[in-house]
Write a protein that holds these residues in place. Structure first.
Motif, mmCIF file in Angstrom:
data_model
loop_
_atom_site.group_PDB
_atom_site.id
_atom_site.type_symbol
_atom_site.label_atom_id
_atom_site.label_comp_id
_atom_site.label_asym_id
_atom_site.label_seq_id
_atom_site.Cartn_x
_atom_site.Cartn_y
_atom_site.Cartn_z
ATOM 1 N N VAL A 162 0.844 -1.190 0.000
ATOM 2 C CA VAL A 162 0.000 0.000 0.000
ATOM 3 C C VAL A 162 0.883 1.244 0.000
ATOM 4 O O VAL A 162 1.899 1.295 0.702
ATOM 5 N N VAL A 163 0.497 2.248 -0.803
ATOM 6 C CA VAL A 163 1.184 3.538 -0.826
ATOM 7 C C VAL A 163 0.353 4.529 -0.017
ATOM 8 O O VAL A 163 -0.848 4.694 -0.273
ATOM 9 N N TYR A 164 0.994 5.187 0.939
ATOM 10 C CA TYR A 164 0.329 6.194 1.771
ATOM 11 C C TYR A 164 0.934 7.555 1.458
ATOM 12 O O TYR A 164 2.168 7.712 1.399
ATOM 13 N N VAL A 165 0.083 8.554 1.275
ATOM 14 C CA VAL A 165 0.572 9.887 0.950
ATOM 15 C C VAL A 165 -0.479 10.915 1.371
ATOM 16 O O VAL A 165 -1.677 10.601 1.434
ATOM 17 N N GLY A 166 -0.035 12.123 1.666
ATOM 18 C CA GLY A 166 -0.955 13.158 2.121
ATOM 19 C C GLY A 166 -0.973 14.376 1.222
ATOM 20 O O GLY A 166 -0.008 14.663 0.506
ATOM 21 N N SER A 167 -2.079 15.094 1.260
ATOM 22 C CA SER A 167 -2.206 16.391 0.606
ATOM 23 C C SER A 167 -2.464 17.421 1.698
ATOM 24 O O SER A 167 -2.425 17.121 2.882
ATOM 25 N N TYR A 168 -2.747 18.655 1.268
ATOM 26 C CA TYR A 168 -3.040 19.681 2.257
ATOM 27 C C TYR A 168 -4.335 19.391 3.016
ATOM 28 O O TYR A 168 -4.509 19.839 4.146
ATOM 29 N N GLU A 169 -5.241 18.641 2.412
ATOM 30 C CA GLU A 169 -6.551 18.453 3.026
ATOM 31 C C GLU A 169 -6.918 17.006 3.312
ATOM 32 O O GLU A 169 -7.771 16.749 4.161
ATOM 33 N N ILE A 221 -7.684 2.981 -2.096
ATOM 34 C CA ILE A 221 -8.277 2.104 -1.078
ATOM 35 C C ILE A 221 -9.156 2.917 -0.146
ATOM 36 O O ILE A 221 -10.289 2.521 0.146
ATOM 37 N N TRP A 222 -8.692 4.050 0.318
ATOM 38 C CA TRP A 222 -9.481 4.956 1.145
ATOM 39 C C TRP A 222 -8.834 6.333 1.176
ATOM 40 O O TRP A 222 -7.662 6.500 0.806
ATOM 41 N N SER A 223 -9.575 7.323 1.613
ATOM 42 C CA SER A 223 -9.058 8.663 1.894
ATOM 43 C C SER A 223 -9.829 9.218 3.077
ATOM 44 O O SER A 223 -11.005 8.901 3.264
ATOM 45 N N VAL A 224 -9.153 10.042 3.871
ATOM 46 C CA VAL A 224 -9.789 10.667 5.024
ATOM 47 C C VAL A 224 -9.422 12.144 5.035
ATOM 48 O O VAL A 224 -8.346 12.536 4.545
ATOM 49 N N PRO A 225 -10.315 13.001 5.572
ATOM 50 C CA PRO A 225 -10.028 14.441 5.619
ATOM 51 C C PRO A 225 -9.006 14.767 6.720
ATOM 52 O O PRO A 225 -9.361 15.207 7.807
ATOM 53 N N GLN A 226 -7.762 14.526 6.419
ATOM 54 C CA GLN A 226 -6.684 14.747 7.389
ATOM 55 C C GLN A 226 -5.447 15.230 6.636
ATOM 56 O O GLN A 226 -4.824 14.472 5.902
ATOM 57 N N SER A 266 -2.126 9.678 14.649
ATOM 58 C CA SER A 266 -2.072 8.230 14.457
ATOM 59 C C SER A 266 -3.362 7.779 13.781
ATOM 60 O O SER A 266 -4.461 8.094 14.242
ATOM 61 N N LEU A 267 -3.211 7.030 12.660
ATOM 62 C CA LEU A 267 -4.355 6.509 11.917
ATOM 63 C C LEU A 267 -4.245 5.000 11.792
ATOM 64 O O LEU A 267 -3.145 4.431 11.793
ATOM 65 N N ASN A 268 -5.388 4.340 11.607
ATOM 66 C CA ASN A 268 -5.438 2.906 11.349
ATOM 67 C C ASN A 268 -5.172 2.650 9.869
ATOM 68 O O ASN A 268 -5.758 3.298 9.010
ATOM 69 N N THR A 269 -4.291 1.689 9.545
ATOM 70 C CA THR A 269 -3.973 1.429 8.135
ATOM 71 C C THR A 269 -5.148 0.831 7.376
ATOM 72 O O THR A 269 -5.229 0.951 6.149
ATOM 73 N N ALA A 270 -6.054 0.176 8.065
ATOM 74 C CA ALA A 270 -7.150 -0.514 7.386
ATOM 75 C C ALA A 270 -8.134 0.451 6.741
ATOM 76 O O ALA A 270 -8.600 0.232 5.616
ATOM 77 N N ASN A 271 -8.454 1.547 7.434
ATOM 78 C CA ASN A 271 -9.485 2.454 6.924
ATOM 79 C C ASN A 271 -9.183 3.936 7.129
ATOM 80 O O ASN A 271 -10.002 4.787 6.778
ATOM 81 N N GLY A 272 -8.040 4.244 7.730
ATOM 82 C CA GLY A 272 -7.685 5.649 7.944
ATOM 83 C C GLY A 272 -8.319 6.264 9.169
ATOM 84 O O GLY A 272 -8.171 7.469 9.412
ATOM 85 N N GLN A 273 -9.044 5.453 9.946
ATOM 86 C CA GLN A 273 -9.685 5.980 11.145
ATOM 87 C C GLN A 273 -8.625 6.466 12.133
ATOM 88 O O GLN A 273 -7.606 5.836 12.357
#
Length: 531
Positions: free
Chosen positions: A404-411, A424-429, A453-460
């Motif tokens: 899995v590739v994890y990356v962030g934007s400004y929002e 796979i998923w995105s969260v407002p973080q 800290s976020l959960n890898t499964a769903n970004g929670q």
């Protein structure tokens, strides 16, 4: 006539005798005065009194501490040296003679040596420990500190504080101080905990080694700007100058902070070095040259200069016989590890730092218009595009873990399938600039003043710590043995519980910390952030 002459001579003789016997003035240049009183020999109770116009004849001067007579050892017009005939005393100085009477109102005290506190009380070998108390010998050379009977190096001393370094061979047990004539033992036992060392640079102009257990500094070495984020290999730390002007690459002994070598380039360096099989890889910012430097000698092995305009090189990634690096806002390159020969380049990406893993090179960039952010997956063999995924306001470097590739934007924060690019998923973080770290199915990253800290499964979200609104620089965090280490622009290096986000300790430097920490544990395991 003869009678008058004899009388006159007798009178003249009498006058001359009176002139000869007349007392001389004692204060030729002014009134006697005491300017200072110091306990100059702690153990022997020697006191030195300085001033002007003292009676320099010892038998004519007497000195007392309140009502206690002192032994006069020497006397001049400007200095009196006396000894107190007692091991414990307190009082004020009185100086008297036929010609003077002086008083020094400040109380001079020597009592039994007492250790009030030891800080930190839990620490590892090499950590600087502060003993606070009373009646220490201010002469550091006369003091010995023992950690469970093992003598330590004393770094500094005053009457109320001694700083010593935990010695090799120390164990959990008593802390004691011996000052020639007096000794004391701390009421609380010291606990030795050799869990490892945190290495990080600060903009106060120092590079720090910090004890993992206590947050106490082990050593610090002056470096321009405190140095960039370090890399560790075989007991040596590698980093560049961190003030944007220094063009030296440095190697430091990880145990002592001593400089082993420096390599000077034509322009300042940029990013964190990569170290692989005895070679240090890193690029410079102004002349867009990428270097390979021998890790032992500091001699250059090869260099590659980009022909494309750019803004310096990002953090390199070593994979399968090649080193991958981006000339920022220009192209991503694959260079041969041994020779620096160009394997391929992919232009018009405006890329950040690449991550090479599993046959692909992942890099954040922009489309040809420069308007839309794009996450690129390039084939490591030839630079061809495997897949792309547009991301609005993309600004973070990617991290790859378990496909899995994890990356962030400004929002937002995203998870993509590493092979296909499918979301796979995105969260407002928002994840501002920093690369996330993945440990035990948990995502950690530092953003604008927070650690998340976020959960890898769903970004929670597991937890969120604002650290009292301390804003972080662009440096990232590292996770080791359940603890997060990160620096802030308030000068703090923070250790947080990875499970809860609560602060365990803070080590304060004197300026902002932009460097991403590196941790080496007691077994030699190295924890460095993927950046």
């Amino acid at each position: 006539m003869k009678k008058y002459l004899i009388t006159a001579l007798a009178i003249l003789s009498l006058v001359q005798c009176k002139k000869k016997d007349a007392p001389k003035p004692w204060y030729p240049s002014g009134t006697p005065n005491i300017s200072d009183v110091q306990l100059t020999d702690f153990c022997d109770g020697i006191i030195t009194i300085t001033g002007v116009n003292f009676d320099s004849v010892p038998k004519g001067v007497s000195v007392a501490l309140d009502s206690l007579p002192l032994q006069l050892l020497s006397a001049t017009q400007t200095k009196l040296v006396v000894r107190v005939p007692a091991t414990v005393f307190s009082g004020s100085i009185y100086v008297t003679s036929e010609h003077l009477s002086l008083y020094w109102p400040a109380t001079l005290t020597k009592g039994p040596t007492v250790i009030d506190s030891v800080s930190p009380i839990v620490a590892g070998t090499g950590t600087m420990i502060t003993l606070s108390g009373h009646f220490f010998n201010p002469n550091a050379a006369a003091d010995t500190v023992y950690f469970n009977h093992i003598p330590a190096t004393v770094l500094s001393a005053s009457a109320t504080q001694i700083v010593a370094r935990v010695p090799a061979g120390a164990t959990t047990g008593q802390v004691a101080v011996q000052s020639n004539c007096q000794s004391a033992v701390a009421k609380t036992n010291f606990t030795l905990s050799n869990k490892g060392t945190v290495y990080v640079g600060s903009h106060d102009g120092n590079f720090y080694a910090i004890d993992v257990a206590s947050g106490g500094p082990k050593w610090l070495t002056p470096l321009p700007g405190g140095g960039t984020s370090p890399a560790f290999a075989n007991g040596v730390l590698y980093m560049a100058g961190g003030d944007g002007n220094d063009s030296n690459l440095y190697a430091l002994d990880a145990n002592t902070g001593a400089k082993l070598w420096s390599f000077k380039a034509a322009s300042p360096w940029q990013g964190t070095p990569a170290v692989y099989q005895g070679v240090v890889y890193l690029g410079t910012s102004v002349d867009n040259t990428f270097h390979a430097v021998d890790a032992t000698t500091g001699q250059q092995k090869w260099s590659y200069k980009s022909s494309q305009p750019g803004d310096g090189w990002g953090v390199p990634s070593v994979y399968n016989g090649s080193v991958y690096a981006s000339c920022l806002v220009s192209s991503t390159y694959s260079l041969d590890l041994s020779t620096g020969a160009l394997n391929w380049s992919r232009g018009s990406l405006s890329p950040g730092s690449p991550v090479a893993v599993g046959g692909l090179v992942y890099v954040s960039g922009y489309d040809s218009s420069g308007e839309m952010g794009v996450l690129y997956a390039l084939n490591a063999a030839d630079g061809s595009i495997a897949w792309t995924n547009p991301i609005y306001q993309l600004n973070g470097s990617p991290t790859v873990s378990n496909g899995v590739v994890y990356v962030g934007s400004y929002e937002h924060f995203y998870a993509f399938n590493a092979a296909t690019g499918a979301q796979i998923w995105s969260v407002p973080q928002g994840s501002l600039y920093t690369a996330p770290q993945i440990v035990d199915n948990t995502i950690y990253f530092a953003s604008t003043g927070v650690v998340v800290s976020l959960n890898t499964a769903n970004g929670q979200q597991n937890w969120y710590n604002s650290l009292v609104q301390n804003t972080f620089y662009q440096g990232g965090l590292v996770v080791a043995h359940g603890v997060i280490y990160v620096g802030g622009n308030d000068g703090g290096v923070y250790a947080l519980d990875a499970g809860t986000g609560k602060v365990i300790w803070t080590c304060w430097t004197h300026a902002g910390v932009e460097s991403t920490p590196c941790v080496v544990d007691s077994a030699g395991a190295v924890f460095q952030a993927q950046q």
